[in-house]
Design an enzyme around this catalytic site. Sequence first.
Site, PDB file in Angstrom:
ATOM      1  N   HIS A 301      38.471 -19.819   2.572  1.00 38.71           N
ATOM      2  CA  HIS A 301      37.181 -19.443   1.993  1.00 38.71           C
ATOM      3  C   HIS A 301      36.227 -18.937   3.075  1.00 38.71           C
ATOM      4  O   HIS A 301      36.152 -19.506   4.157  1.00 38.71           O
ATOM      5  CB  HIS A 301      36.512 -20.658   1.358  1.00 38.71           C
ATOM      6  N   GLN A 450      14.772 -10.414  16.856  1.00 37.29           N
ATOM      7  CA  GLN A 450      16.230 -10.253  16.960  1.00 37.29           C
ATOM      8  C   GLN A 450      16.693 -10.288  18.410  1.00 37.29           C
ATOM      9  O   GLN A 450      17.683 -10.956  18.740  1.00 37.29           O
ATOM     10  CB  GLN A 450      16.672  -8.920  16.362  1.00 37.29           C
TER      11      GLN A 450
END
Length: 463
Positions: A301, A450
Amino acid sequence: MCLVFFGAFGNIFIQPTKAAVGTNVVISEIYGGGGNSGSSYKNDYIELYNPTSSSVSLSGWSVQYASSTGTFSSITNLTGSIGAHQYYLIKEASGGGGTADLPTPDITGTINLSASSGKVALANVTTAVSGSSNSNVVDFVGFGSANDSETSPAGTLSATTSVERKDNNGGTAQGQGNGWDTNNNANDLVITSSLVPQNSLSAAEPSTQASIDNDNMGLGNPSGATTNTANSNNYLMVKPQYDLSYNNTKHEPNWVSWHVGSSDLGSTPRQDDFRSDTTLPAGWYRVTASEFSGSGFDRGHMTPSGDRTSTVANNSATFLMTNMIPQAPQNNEVTWESLEQYSRTLVTAGNELYIISGGYGSGGTGSNGYMTTVGNGVVVPAKTWKVIVVLPNGNNDISRITTSTRVIAVLMPNDQTTSSHPWSYYRASVDTIESLTGYDFLSSVPASVQNTIEATVDNGPAN
């Protein structure tokens, strides 16, 4: 990657650099290959975007085109208005070929744009302008070998590429508008093959902050994935439980992105209903539930079952094969699982998480040895990676991400040795994962933030 921008002043003057979203309507995309051999669309087009919070009347305005060294003599007059944070699509001439029709245009003209080099002006008059320095020019773009531009021209276009403005945060995320304006064509737009022309019927971008909060792709679209089926190796799939970029050649996701908060965690048991994803486009191969059987690799997953235990439907959605990559058991069941469990402890401690994960490269070692593919050509990644942004519960999520925000990034080998170390051993910087994958993570976050958080390797608690 070539960038382009449109601003209100020409390149004859020395212009101050703006690191901000534009304050007036901008040219957000130009495509000149319409109808050419091998082209994506049948017509050229020019797209406008309104980054402001007010509707703007376009009555008496025009878009104008000139060749790379020519004068402005090709004009399309505009009508109507462009809503706040909305788009306006101008359909232009066709070369007679192409494969797809444009969305319904807001206005139709007859300009025949070059597929490689030229100049486009957005003007508040319908008479010809002289160039980027003309006082009636609202925005201006030169591309290719154009002799006029804002600071520097954009790169050269082709029959299958357009030039598109960066999003409102200076990145390339989908759904965040296209309003970045620093008065430099070469820094404010990108050359892209992901053509998604938008019109006044398209959703406003960005939508209200309330709808951005908790969005599964709230941090941005790392690869610029689109819902265009021609973009089959970077195909955007949006589900209530997670979003992903699907790669139809690798038969697996490039990345999966999701948000997890306390409301996502409940008492629903694991459904274990692995199955093909029937929402893939018609004619695409659909990986089956038994595809990995006997391979020595787990159906790994990306969005974990344990992150979606609020309802049966939400848990069941995590068992679609478009949410799986082949993972070595000692990666998936031990080290990767340990990080998943730790992430949920952060949620129960009062945080919400934005998570992106995927695989990189080809060739891993499972319980039956080294393989590059399993089943019907499902690529085995060489590494698995994950990026987790941790925020205390609250609202206006993106604005709350600062240089002090905890960001956990890991890069693990997809083999049976992974479990010899705890997950914390594999911590890396976001910049490192970006350099490997070519993706642009956290593009919804202001660039100044960022730069700091993507360069930092987490050293916080691991249990």
